[in-house]
Write a protein that holds these residues in place. Structure first.
Motif, PDB file in Angstrom:
ATOM      1  N   GLN A 199      -5.521  -2.673  -5.198  1.00  0.00           N
ATOM      2  CA  GLN A 199      -6.445  -3.546  -5.920  1.00  0.00           C
ATOM      3  C   GLN A 199      -7.534  -4.133  -5.019  1.00  0.00           C
ATOM      4  O   GLN A 199      -8.337  -4.949  -5.475  1.00  0.00           O
ATOM      5  CB  GLN A 199      -5.668  -4.690  -6.574  1.00  0.00           C
ATOM      6  CG  GLN A 199      -4.660  -4.240  -7.615  1.00  0.00           C
ATOM      7  CD  GLN A 199      -3.872  -5.409  -8.191  1.00  0.00           C
ATOM      8  OE1 GLN A 199      -4.290  -6.562  -8.128  1.00  0.00           O
ATOM      9  NE2 GLN A 199      -2.712  -5.124  -8.750  1.00  0.00           N
ATOM     10  N   SER A 200      -7.550  -3.720  -3.734  1.00  0.00           N
ATOM     11  CA  SER A 200      -8.497  -4.268  -2.753  1.00  0.00           C
ATOM     12  C   SER A 200      -8.459  -5.797  -2.769  1.00  0.00           C
ATOM     13  O   SER A 200      -9.488  -6.460  -2.689  1.00  0.00           O
ATOM     14  CB  SER A 200      -9.921  -3.765  -3.036  1.00  0.00           C
ATOM     15  OG  SER A 200     -10.793  -4.120  -1.978  1.00  0.00           O
ATOM     16  N   ARG A 201      -7.259  -6.328  -2.858  1.00  0.00           N
ATOM     17  CA  ARG A 201      -7.071  -7.764  -3.056  1.00  0.00           C
ATOM     18  C   ARG A 201      -6.391  -8.413  -1.853  1.00  0.00           C
ATOM     19  O   ARG A 201      -5.470  -7.857  -1.272  1.00  0.00           O
ATOM     20  CB  ARG A 201      -6.223  -7.984  -4.313  1.00  0.00           C
ATOM     21  CG  ARG A 201      -5.686  -9.391  -4.501  1.00  0.00           C
ATOM     22  CD  ARG A 201      -5.017  -9.561  -5.863  1.00  0.00           C
ATOM     23  NE  ARG A 201      -3.935  -8.612  -6.089  1.00  0.00           N
ATOM     24  CZ  ARG A 201      -2.685  -8.785  -5.671  1.00  0.00           C
ATOM     25  NH1 ARG A 201      -2.364  -9.862  -4.960  1.00  0.00           N
ATOM     26  NH2 ARG A 201      -1.761  -7.899  -5.948  1.00  0.00           N
ATOM     27  N   ARG A 209       0.843  -1.196   0.000  1.00  0.00           N
ATOM     28  CA  ARG A 209       0.000   0.000   0.000  1.00  0.00           C
ATOM     29  C   ARG A 209       0.883   1.253   0.000  1.00  0.00           C
ATOM     30  O   ARG A 209       2.100   1.182   0.210  1.00  0.00           O
ATOM     31  CB  ARG A 209      -0.931   0.015   1.204  1.00  0.00           C
ATOM     32  CG  ARG A 209      -0.229   0.117   2.552  1.00  0.00           C
ATOM     33  CD  ARG A 209      -1.232   0.136   3.688  1.00  0.00           C
ATOM     34  NE  ARG A 209      -0.597   0.236   4.995  1.00  0.00           N
ATOM     35  CZ  ARG A 209      -1.272   0.298   6.144  1.00  0.00           C
ATOM     36  NH1 ARG A 209      -2.590   0.242   6.157  1.00  0.00           N
ATOM     37  NH2 ARG A 209      -0.621   0.396   7.293  1.00  0.00           N
ATOM     38  N   TYR A 227     -11.282 -10.201  -3.819  1.00  0.00           N
ATOM     39  CA  TYR A 227     -11.201  -8.749  -3.937  1.00  0.00           C
ATOM     40  C   TYR A 227     -12.162  -8.103  -2.932  1.00  0.00           C
ATOM     41  O   TYR A 227     -13.072  -7.358  -3.299  1.00  0.00           O
ATOM     42  CB  TYR A 227     -11.500  -8.334  -5.372  1.00  0.00           C
ATOM     43  CG  TYR A 227     -10.409  -8.771  -6.331  1.00  0.00           C
ATOM     44  CD1 TYR A 227      -9.334  -7.943  -6.616  1.00  0.00           C
ATOM     45  CD2 TYR A 227     -10.442 -10.043  -6.906  1.00  0.00           C
ATOM     46  CE1 TYR A 227      -8.309  -8.359  -7.468  1.00  0.00           C
ATOM     47  CE2 TYR A 227      -9.431 -10.467  -7.756  1.00  0.00           C
ATOM     48  CZ  TYR A 227      -8.364  -9.623  -8.030  1.00  0.00           C
ATOM     49  OH  TYR A 227      -7.352 -10.038  -8.864  1.00  0.00           O
ATOM     50  N   LYS A 228     -11.945  -8.423  -1.679  1.00  0.00           N
ATOM     51  CA  LYS A 228     -12.782  -7.905  -0.593  1.00  0.00           C
ATOM     52  C   LYS A 228     -11.904  -7.514   0.591  1.00  0.00           C
ATOM     53  O   LYS A 228     -12.152  -7.923   1.728  1.00  0.00           O
ATOM     54  CB  LYS A 228     -13.814  -8.960  -0.168  1.00  0.00           C
ATOM     55  CG  LYS A 228     -14.824  -9.294  -1.259  1.00  0.00           C
ATOM     56  CD  LYS A 228     -15.858 -10.298  -0.761  1.00  0.00           C
ATOM     57  CE  LYS A 228     -16.891 -10.598  -1.841  1.00  0.00           C
ATOM     58  NZ  LYS A 228     -17.922 -11.572  -1.367  1.00  0.00           N
ATOM     59  N   LEU A 229     -10.873  -6.743   0.299  1.00  0.00           N
ATOM     60  CA  LEU A 229      -9.900  -6.378   1.331  1.00  0.00           C
ATOM     61  C   LEU A 229     -10.564  -5.691   2.517  1.00  0.00           C
ATOM     62  O   LEU A 229     -10.307  -6.043   3.674  1.00  0.00           O
ATOM     63  CB  LEU A 229      -8.826  -5.465   0.737  1.00  0.00           C
ATOM     64  CG  LEU A 229      -7.798  -4.903   1.733  1.00  0.00           C
ATOM     65  CD1 LEU A 229      -6.971  -6.020   2.336  1.00  0.00           C
ATOM     66  CD2 LEU A 229      -6.894  -3.879   1.061  1.00  0.00           C
ATOM     67  N   GLU A 230     -11.414  -4.711   2.263  1.00  0.00           N
ATOM     68  CA  GLU A 230     -12.036  -3.950   3.350  1.00  0.00           C
ATOM     69  C   GLU A 230     -12.879  -4.850   4.242  1.00  0.00           C
ATOM     70  O   GLU A 230     -12.843  -4.741   5.470  1.00  0.00           O
ATOM     71  CB  GLU A 230     -12.901  -2.829   2.768  1.00  0.00           C
ATOM     72  CG  GLU A 230     -13.460  -1.889   3.832  1.00  0.00           C
ATOM     73  CD  GLU A 230     -14.230  -0.718   3.239  1.00  0.00           C
ATOM     74  OE1 GLU A 230     -14.920  -0.024   4.008  1.00  0.00           O
ATOM     75  OE2 GLU A 230     -14.149  -0.489   2.011  1.00  0.00           O
ATOM     76  N   GLU A 231     -13.624  -5.778   3.615  1.00  0.00           N
ATOM     77  CA  GLU A 231     -14.462  -6.691   4.387  1.00  0.00           C
ATOM     78  C   GLU A 231     -13.613  -7.601   5.277  1.00  0.00           C
ATOM     79  O   GLU A 231     -13.961  -7.850   6.436  1.00  0.00           O
ATOM     80  CB  GLU A 231     -15.326  -7.538   3.446  1.00  0.00           C
ATOM     81  CG  GLU A 231     -16.338  -8.417   4.166  1.00  0.00           C
ATOM     82  CD  GLU A 231     -17.251  -9.172   3.222  1.00  0.00           C
ATOM     83  OE1 GLU A 231     -17.898 -10.140   3.673  1.00  0.00           O
ATOM     84  OE2 GLU A 231     -17.318  -8.799   2.031  1.00  0.00           O
ATOM     85  N   TYR A 237      -3.656  -3.110  -1.116  1.00  0.00           N
ATOM     86  CA  TYR A 237      -4.645  -2.039  -0.978  1.00  0.00           C
ATOM     87  C   TYR A 237      -5.092  -1.448  -2.315  1.00  0.00           C
ATOM     88  O   TYR A 237      -6.299  -1.242  -2.524  1.00  0.00           O
ATOM     89  CB  TYR A 237      -4.095  -0.937  -0.065  1.00  0.00           C
ATOM     90  CG  TYR A 237      -4.292  -1.216   1.404  1.00  0.00           C
ATOM     91  CD1 TYR A 237      -5.142  -0.432   2.180  1.00  0.00           C
ATOM     92  CD2 TYR A 237      -3.625  -2.269   2.033  1.00  0.00           C
ATOM     93  CE1 TYR A 237      -5.328  -0.677   3.536  1.00  0.00           C
ATOM     94  CE2 TYR A 237      -3.801  -2.525   3.378  1.00  0.00           C
ATOM     95  CZ  TYR A 237      -4.656  -1.734   4.132  1.00  0.00           C
ATOM     96  OH  TYR A 237      -4.838  -1.984   5.469  1.00  0.00           O
ATOM     97  N   TYR A 254      -1.859  -8.614   1.405  1.00  0.00           N
ATOM     98  CA  TYR A 254      -2.972  -7.661   1.419  1.00  0.00           C
ATOM     99  C   TYR A 254      -2.580  -6.500   0.496  1.00  0.00           C
ATOM    100  O   TYR A 254      -1.681  -5.726   0.819  1.00  0.00           O
ATOM    101  CB  TYR A 254      -3.215  -7.130   2.829  1.00  0.00           C
ATOM    102  CG  TYR A 254      -3.424  -8.208   3.884  1.00  0.00           C
ATOM    103  CD1 TYR A 254      -4.693  -8.522   4.353  1.00  0.00           C
ATOM    104  CD2 TYR A 254      -2.332  -8.909   4.419  1.00  0.00           C
ATOM    105  CE1 TYR A 254      -4.872  -9.503   5.331  1.00  0.00           C
ATOM    106  CE2 TYR A 254      -2.498  -9.888   5.387  1.00  0.00           C
ATOM    107  CZ  TYR A 254      -3.774 -10.182   5.840  1.00  0.00           C
ATOM    108  OH  TYR A 254      -3.946 -11.146   6.802  1.00  0.00           O
TER     109      TYR A 254
END
Length: 358
Positions: A313-315, A186, A326-330, A311, A309
């Motif tokens: 690509q939210s991967r 990130r 592809y649900k990094l935030e979750e 950031y 992790y």
């Protein structure tokens, strides 16, 4: 397989009968022992009884199909019933095979989690705090209790290291897959150029050791007290409540300064020390097992990179099973089941494959 399950079924009935024995009901230790055994075999027995019920349905349907005097429409319904029963029997048989796999004796235990910053300096320390938040939220979702043992904070709000206990039934069975190197990609908050940095954090998950599993000679311990240090807190640096315990034979050092009470800090530090020593012994034993018999998932080598992790690509990628989501935030908000459930499934599949070789 079914001969073995019949033994479990018989034992389950015997144990439930014992619960009504007045001598057992009045003996708390014996009662708890029986309840623990019942709990361990109940899932197998219940699944087996489902299997027997499905088999009865299949037998009844087959009897109708083999009866020449049966009505054609009735036979059509019986054929449908037989097809459904066969599919259910196959599914239940697979589930029973999984339930009969040797269970990790630590699965029901509380865990001690230790997170330490690796490569990346302050950025790694900040990600330590992100992982601590993730595990805290996952624990809360599962009804587990978090108890911080020791922290080494940085001025920007990260942790050089943090250790904490997660208490709850089955905590280790879920979190044991988290041991290893976690990599984050990130743009750091401190980076003005907007360049992506890669940092690493190591996570160790230890099952809490029972007193009966490990005895420590008090003469093997060196216990020091010192003043707590770190960011904030009115009691910081005012009293020598922090504890450092050194296990002389192994050189293992544990510190605890989260509590104001020296006694509480010592108690927590001893729990961590016992768990580390037990884990070291278990790791040594596992190292003696032939490499081809080890699970591909398991709890792994802690020097192994297990997850990335990303950031931008939210991967999130778990490298052990090649899973990318592809649900990094979750995930970081406590949705670890998205990763843990596939890891459990992969571990079971590997163990089933190995059991079929035996």
């Amino acid at each position: 397989m079914f001969e073995k399950i019949e033994i479990f079924d018989k034992r389950f009935c015997e144990l439930n009968t014992k619960l009504y024995d007045p001598s057992v009901a009045s003996n708390a230790d014996e009662y708890q022992k029986i309840m623990k055994e019942i709990k361990s075999i109940e899932p197998i027995v219940q699944k087996y009884r489902e299997y027997k019920k499905a088999q009865e349905c299949a037998d009844e349907a087959l009897e109708i199909l083999n009866d020449s005097s049966s009505d054609p429409e009735f036979k059509k319904m019986a054929q449908s019933e037989l097809d459904e029963s066969k599919a259910l029997l196959e599914s239940l048989s697979d589930e029973l095979k999984i339930l009969l796999l040797p269970k990790d004796p630590n699965d029901d235990k509380n865990v001690i989690v230790e997170i330490r910053g690796g490569a990346g300096g302050e950025e790694a320390a900040l990600f330590c705090s992100v992982l601590f938040r993730m595990y805290s939220m996952y624990a809360e979702k599962n009804g587990f209790k978090i108890d911080v043992i020791n922290t080494n904070e940085t001025e920007l709000g990260g942790y050089k290291e943090i250790s904490f206990m997660i208490e709850g039934d089955g905590a280790y069975s879920l979190l044991k897959y988290e041991s290893g190197v976690h990599r984050v990609q990130r743009v750091p908050e401190t980076e003005s150029q907007g360049r992506i940095h890669t940092s690493t954090v190591t996570v160790a998950v230890l099952p809490e050791a029972d007193d009966v599993e490990l005895e420590i000679n008090p003469n093997d311990l060196k216990i020091d007290t010192f003043r707590s240090s770190g960011a904030g807190g009115q009691h910081i640096n005012k009293t020598s409540s922090a504890i450092r315990i050194t296990h002389i034979p192994t050189g293992t050092v544990v510190e605890c300064q989260d509590e104001r009470s020296q006694h509480k800090n010592k108690d927590k530090a001893m729990r961590v020390l016992k768990s580390r020593l037990l884990d070291a012994e278990v790791t040594k034993q596992q190292g003696e097992i032939a490499a081809e018999r080890k699970s591909q998932v398991g709890t792994g080598d802690r020097s192994e990179r297990i997850r990335t992790y990303n950031y931008p690509q939210s991967r999130v990628t778990d490298h052990r099973i090649g899973l990318t989501i592809y649900k990094l935030e979750e995930v970081l908000d406590g949705g670890l089941e998205l990763l843990i459930e596939p890891l459990i499934a992969a571990d079971r599949a590997e163990k089933l494959k190995n059991s079929m070789k035996d």
